[in-house]
Design an enzyme around this catalytic site. Structure first.
Site, mmCIF file in Angstrom:
data_model
loop_
_atom_site.group_PDB
_atom_site.id
_atom_site.type_symbol
_atom_site.label_atom_id
_atom_site.label_comp_id
_atom_site.label_asym_id
_atom_site.label_seq_id
_atom_site.Cartn_x
_atom_site.Cartn_y
_atom_site.Cartn_z
ATOM 1 N N ALA A 1 0.815 -1.078 -0.052
ATOM 2 C CA ALA A 1 -0.036 0.194 0.013
ATOM 3 C C ALA A 1 0.823 1.465 0.080
ATOM 4 O O ALA A 1 0.571 2.215 0.684
ATOM 5 C CB ALA A 1 -1.151 -0.019 1.246
ATOM 6 N N GLY A 2 1.967 1.243 -0.688
ATOM 7 C CA GLY A 2 2.767 2.332 -1.152
ATOM 8 C C GLY A 2 2.091 3.323 -2.239
ATOM 9 O O GLY A 2 0.837 3.173 -2.689
ATOM 10 N N ALA B 1 2.865 3.001 -5.492
ATOM 11 C CA ALA B 1 2.331 2.366 -6.648
ATOM 12 C C ALA B 1 1.161 1.645 -6.606
ATOM 13 O O ALA B 1 0.110 1.498 -7.180
ATOM 14 C CB ALA B 1 3.453 1.514 -7.076
ATOM 15 N N GLY B 2 1.047 0.507 -5.083
ATOM 16 C CA GLY B 2 0.031 -0.220 -4.802
ATOM 17 C C GLY B 2 -1.299 0.634 -4.812
ATOM 18 O O GLY B 2 -2.349 0.206 -5.059
ATOM 19 N N PHE C 1 16.669 19.406 -9.191
ATOM 20 C CA PHE C 1 17.314 18.179 -8.188
ATOM 21 C C PHE C 1 18.336 17.657 -9.280
ATOM 22 O O PHE C 1 18.502 17.986 -10.189
ATOM 23 C CB PHE C 1 16.093 17.215 -8.410
ATOM 24 C CG PHE C 1 15.405 16.633 -7.104
ATOM 25 C CD1 PHE C 1 14.896 17.440 -6.206
ATOM 26 C CD2 PHE C 1 15.981 15.421 -6.480
ATOM 27 C CE1 PHE C 1 14.574 17.154 -4.982
ATOM 28 C CE2 PHE C 1 15.607 14.893 -5.295
ATOM 29 C CZ PHE C 1 14.739 15.735 -4.445
ATOM 30 N N HIS D 1 22.201 6.486 -1.785
ATOM 31 C CA HIS D 1 22.065 7.908 -1.611
ATOM 32 C C HIS D 1 22.964 8.688 -0.875
ATOM 33 O O HIS D 1 23.674 8.533 0.150
ATOM 34 C CB HIS D 1 20.676 7.955 -0.817
ATOM 35 C CG HIS D 1 20.041 9.695 -1.082
ATOM 36 N ND1 HIS D 1 20.551 10.549 -0.524
ATOM 37 C CD2 HIS D 1 19.037 9.946 -1.603
ATOM 38 C CE1 HIS D 1 19.842 11.637 -0.849
ATOM 39 N NE2 HIS D 1 18.983 11.232 -1.524
ATOM 40 N N LEU E 1 17.242 9.353 5.441
ATOM 41 C CA LEU E 1 17.401 10.110 4.474
ATOM 42 C C LEU E 1 17.208 11.740 4.854
ATOM 43 O O LEU E 1 16.502 12.129 5.488
ATOM 44 C CB LEU E 1 16.405 10.077 3.528
ATOM 45 C CG LEU E 1 16.125 10.617 2.328
ATOM 46 C CD1 LEU E 1 17.228 10.236 1.297
ATOM 47 C CD2 LEU E 1 14.775 10.432 1.396
ATOM 48 N N GLU F 1 17.487 15.006 -1.151
ATOM 49 C CA GLU F 1 18.463 15.693 -2.190
ATOM 50 C C GLU F 1 17.682 17.091 -2.268
ATOM 51 O O GLU F 1 18.570 17.727 -2.940
ATOM 52 C CB GLU F 1 18.308 14.912 -3.371
ATOM 53 C CG GLU F 1 19.269 15.332 -4.438
ATOM 54 C CD GLU F 1 19.196 14.349 -5.557
ATOM 55 O OE1 GLU F 1 18.994 13.190 -5.359
ATOM 56 O OE2 GLU F 1 19.583 14.894 -7.058
ATOM 57 N N GLU G 1 9.070 0.174 -6.774
ATOM 58 C CA GLU G 1 10.413 -0.124 -6.436
ATOM 59 C C GLU G 1 10.526 -1.701 -6.705
ATOM 60 O O GLU G 1 11.641 -1.909 -7.208
ATOM 61 C CB GLU G 1 10.821 0.462 -5.256
ATOM 62 C CG GLU G 1 12.291 0.336 -5.094
ATOM 63 C CD GLU G 1 12.774 0.689 -3.784
ATOM 64 O OE1 GLU G 1 12.249 1.417 -3.039
ATOM 65 O OE2 GLU G 1 13.940 0.624 -3.274
ATOM 66 N N SER H 1 11.414 8.385 -8.821
ATOM 67 C CA SER H 1 10.988 7.031 -8.116
ATOM 68 C C SER H 1 9.601 7.212 -7.797
ATOM 69 O O SER H 1 8.504 6.441 -8.046
ATOM 70 C CB SER H 1 11.810 6.564 -7.036
ATOM 71 O OG SER H 1 11.718 7.450 -5.973
#
Lengths: 119, 232, 577
Positions: C13-14, C16-17, C116, C238, C248, C251, C379, C395
């Site tokens: 459930a990110g 994409a999902g 970026f 990264h 993280l 960037e 991913e 991404s």
């Protein structure tokens, strides 16, 4: 936990009245306090006070005070009770009727006390 | 440095009564409470159960009560805590096991406020315009991570889990305050319900509990103002 | 065992999902399984934004974006997929705005954009602002938006379900078996279409930006079904992981103008990418950093460098990078408006994954033949948008664009396909046995020790710089770890919320794909993008301009095959920044 599907008007006007009565309570209470406790004479004399509460202005003020206090106090109590009554609709109905009955009784009692005064 | 963690343990498969168990952990510099919980689970007691994921305060998994205060285990430095560190599950939710609570009701309340933009047909050739000032209205609202710390700290919610709670009301405000949204009237039924806005007694516990420094009480006040404007 | 039926089942459930679920949910009955509660997925940690050539803040075009993506990926990306990505990025960005994403705005009220690394205008010549952002909480805002939109579409969520096996028979995916973490019970899900959107796997490294949940769970499931894994050797480090946690630091910090300094106070990027400096692609910057550290020019000779934002001013930092500011205070006790941020390279993103076609259908042979009813995006998938190195902000955009494509494709597929074919206990017996066997293990090995050794060895041997010697060592060590894994016991005897068991399932999967990564990396005798071989420092387009396909054979061995790269627009050229 029950899912809230909404059933509208669950309290806006009540809440608004609570705010309004809360604000009105302040000047009425102040007036009441000044009149009863800070009056110039140190002796409480029935005739003097009776004469004052018999005036139309004071009758209006006292009825307003009665209305505001009863609503604000009893709705405040009801609002606290509501926190505990979400899952008890029957008890909620009973307590609501009880509070309304008490409120009306006290209101009538107040009115019959205030209105008949004459100088 | 050795530190002691007194942790709430509850496993209904083993015993119906919860208890506390104390563990001693050799805490390394810069460790968070989550690092310590992981160390306990991996080195001392594999049965210790808690939720965790991102480990930097954005996913909202590890909301729990640490030394009596709600927060995210992953962002509280052990060094910042004094004495024996007591770790308990979030108050007000049903406890499933150890530090894990049932969040289904919490998420159902989020869904109840219709957390999606309700608006007319957008332009076909690009974005809707929104001024930076209008966009700023959403700051303090859209950042919520749904960790449950606020709702769990709310005394109104403790006695009444039908109350939408601060997180769901903050979510409602996130859409209601969006200048692109036209759906306030559709949400009124839920917000103005018996278990909606009026169950908030402005106790401000939610504000104190929020690990993201958000202010759900202020959001609730804004919603009440908006409702007043609509009704009058 | 409880059985469920949905037209479409999405695993993960990110971004994409959920994009897939939301889109498919417009016309189909969709269930989403996630091993965490919704909005806990790691997409929420994405900070800097998503690339789309809107041109809101200066000239831009999708052709420029395409060129940057092709070159950034060191020419290993499939250019047909990359073209789709950069073209559809534009309408998808508008779609997200229309759905209500609270984008930061330009003074005219348009979607704000920021620079970026690796993104330029005019085919690499000028600067560009291409990343569409929501302050530095872009992924968080997208994740919540898509969850909420999925609710609106009536998508059914199965929270805290960990998929343990796919049911694939005769090249058709019929469903899957999943462990309900809350009860410890297994459930069978029968569907016409299954999408894997299980995310990345950088948890296999010691220093990583990834969440505890990023254990690449979807990859071993398909590998077991005979599907190859593509380009697994390409793992992105990264450049700005917070020291020492590896968390993280977006960037966007460099996009907004941050500088990198070494222990001698030198902006060392001038040595490695004199023209683009800090905004060179991530593989270039991470290699530069690692070189500085290896040669003793870290801060105080240590394993970190400085990212300095102080010259941007406190107002700009608090306005555009509020989360970074908060993170650095909380985790490094540094106020980045006053002092530089200690950073190090951190394992971050997997370019490789499950091979799919442009409609996200999983390719059984990695080339042409599809597994009917099985899809993958985000991913965990490799439609090869990123080639050998991903550009920042591509991404989340890939997850959105291809998640969306997958959702639409699945909805179309289930309309034309026959009814759901539910199986019975015979189909799920093997999956059940497997989990019961794991649950009742009593060995003396420690999962924690094996995981720690895996992470340490992957960092040492399959890190930024690789050699044949190190990779051989790792391939061999993987056998040892896999043997020892068989001896790991489960001390927790409870069924409900047995996270010791779920961590064990995750570890088994990590060992599986880590071996595939090591074998794929050992075979590739060149340096390309994020795969940097000290013994083969040059890119070799004659031999290696091709995708790796790693098959897990029935006997447990790994067989490598290759397929050509789709090059239809930009021919490989020297990559210089």
């Amino acid at each position: 936990m029950t899912v809230n599907r909404g059933h509208g008007s669950g309290g806006f006007w009540w809440w608004l009245m609570q705010r309004v009565t809360g604000i009105l309570l302040f000047p009425v209470l102040l007036l009441h306090y000044v009149a009863t406790h800070l009056q110039t004479s140190h002796f409480v004399e029935y005739d003097k006070i009776a004469a004052r509460v018999a005036t139309p202005t004071w009758k209006f003020l006292n009825i307003a005070f009665l209305t505001i206090v009863l609503f604000h106090g009893l709705y405040g109590l009801w609002n606290v009770l509501l926190d505990y009554l979400s899952k008890k609709p029957a008890l909620r109905a009973v307590l609501f009727s009880l509070i309304v009955t008490i409120g009306l009784a006290l209101y009538v009692l107040g009115l019959v006390t205030i209105i008949p005064f004459s100088a | 440095m050795e530190r002691q963690f007194r942790i709430y343990r509850y496993n209904p498969e083993v015993s119906p009564t919860p208890s506390f168990k104390t563990y001693t952990v050799d805490v390394q510099p810069a460790w968070t409470v989550l690092d310590a919980l992981n160390a306990i689970k991996w080195d001392q007691d594999g049965s210790l159960t808690f939720r965790r994921s991102c480990r930097h305060g954005i996913c909202g998994s590890c909301g729990m009560k640490i030394n009596g205060k709600n927060g995210l285990a992953c962002e509280i430095q052990v060094e910042s805590l004094k004495g024996v560190i007591t770790v308990e599950p979030l108050h007000g939710f049903r406890i499933l096991r150890d530090l894990v609570t049932d969040m289904d009701g919490f998420f159902a309340h989020i869904e109840a406020v219709k957390p999606w933009l309700i608006a007319g047909t957008p332009p076909t050739d690009g974005e809707r315009l929104q001024s930076p000032e209008d966009r700023k209205q959403l700051d303090g609202l859209y950042e919520c991570i749904l960790c449950g710390a606020c709702t769990s700290a709310c005394p109104s919610y403790w006695v009444n889990d039908d109350f939408l709670g601060p997180a769901a009301l903050l979510k409602a405000a996130r859409y209601v305050m969006d200048t692109r949204d036209e759906g306030f009237a559709e949400r009124v039924d839920v917000l103005d319900s018996r278990n909606g806005l009026w169950r908030c007694h402005t106790i401000f516990n939610c504000v104190e509990a929020c690990p993201k420094s958000l202010n759900p009480t202020e959001a609730i006040v804004k919603l009440r103002q908006k409702l007043t404007a609509l009704k009058i | 065992m409880e059985h469920h039926r949905h037209d479409v089942v999405v695993v993960g459930a990110g971004i994409a999902g959920l994009y897939a679920a939301m889109k498919a949910g417009e016309s189909a009955d969709v269930g989403v399984l996630s091993k965490v509660y919704p909005t806990r997925s790691h997409s929420g940690a994405a900070q800097g934004g998503s690339a789309a050539a809107l041109g809101n803040e200066g000239e831009d075009s999708w052709e420029y974006h395409l060129y940057d993506t092709v070159r950034g990926g060191d020419f290993l990306g499939d250019q047909d997929a990359q073209e789709l990505l950069v073209k559809e990025a534009i309408p998808v960005t508008y779609e997200m705005e229309h759905l209500g994403l609270p984008f930061s705005r330009t003074p005219e009220g348009k979607i704000a954009q920021r620079p970026f690394g690796g993104h330029f205008s005019k085919f690499g010549k000028g600067p560009v602002k291409r990343s569409c952002y929501v302050a530095d909480r872009s992924g968080h805002a997208q994740l919540h938006l898509l969850y909420e939109q999925s609710l609106k579409q009536g998508v059914r969520f199965y929270n805290e379900f960990l998929v343990t096996s796919l049911i694939i028979e005769g090249g058709v995916c019929r469903g899957l078996v999943a462990l309900e973490i809350r009860t410890g019970n297994l459930h069978a899900f029968w569907a016409r279409a299954v999408m894997l959107a299980t995310g990345g796997y950088a948890r296999a490294w010691r220093v990583t930006s990834n969440s505890h949940a990023n254990t690449g769970d979807g990859l071993p499931l398909v590998a077991k079904a005979g599907v190859p894994l593509e380009d697994m050797e390409f793992v992105q480090f990264h450049p700005t992981g917070l020291y020492p946690h590896g968390i993280l630091v977006s960037e966007a910090a460099r996009g907004e103008g941050g500088y990198l300094f070494n222990g001698e106070g030198v902006r060392f990027m001038e040595k490695y990418a004199a023209s683009k400096m800090e905004l060179a692609p991530r593989d270039v910057v991470s290699r530069a950093e690692q070189t500085e550290i290896d040669e003793g020019r870290g801060i105080d000779g240590g394993e970190y460098l400085n990212l300095d934002l102080t010259h941007l001013g406190a107002d700009a930092i608090l306005e555009r990078l509020p989360q970074i500011h908060e993170l650095v205070v909380k985790f490094a006790a540094v106020d980045c408006t006053k002092k530089p941020i200690p950073i190090q390279p951190t394992a971050h993103y997997s370019m490789g994954g499950i091979p799919t076609d442009l409609d996200t259908r999983v390719l059984l042979d990695g080339k042409k033949q599809v597994v009917e009813g099985l899809y993958a995006s985000g991913e965990c998938a490799c439609v090869s948008n990123h080639g050998a190195n991903r550009l920042g902000t591509n991404s989340t955009m890939e997850a959105a664009v291809f998640g969306r494509r997958g959702g639409i494709a699945m909805a179309k597929f289930v309309r034309g396909a026959g009814p759901i074919l539910p199986g019975d206990e015979r189909d799920t017996a093997a999956a059940e046995e497997e989990i019961e066997a794991l649950r009742s293990r009593t060995g003396r090995e420690s999962a924690k020790v094996i995981r720690a050794e895996l992470q340490a060895s992957m960092t040492e041997n399959v890190g930024i710089f690789r050699t044949a010697e190190k990779l051989q060592k790792q391939v061999k060590f993987m056998q040892t770890l896999k043997e020892r894994f068989k001896e790991v016991g489960v001390s927790d005897g409870s069924r409900a919320f047995n996270t010791e068991l779920t961590e064990l399932i995750e570890l088994g999967g990590m060992l599986d794909f880590s071996e595939i990564i090591s074998v794929s990396a050992l075979a590739r005798q060149e340096s390309r993008g994020a795969h940097s071989r000290k013994d083969y420092p040059k890119r070799d387009d004659v031999q290696w301009l091709r995708h790796t396909l790693a098959f897990r054979e029935a006997d447990g061995s790994i067989r490598l095959d290759y397929k050509p790269v789709v090059i239809n627009r930009f021919q490989p050229e020297e990559r210089k920044y």
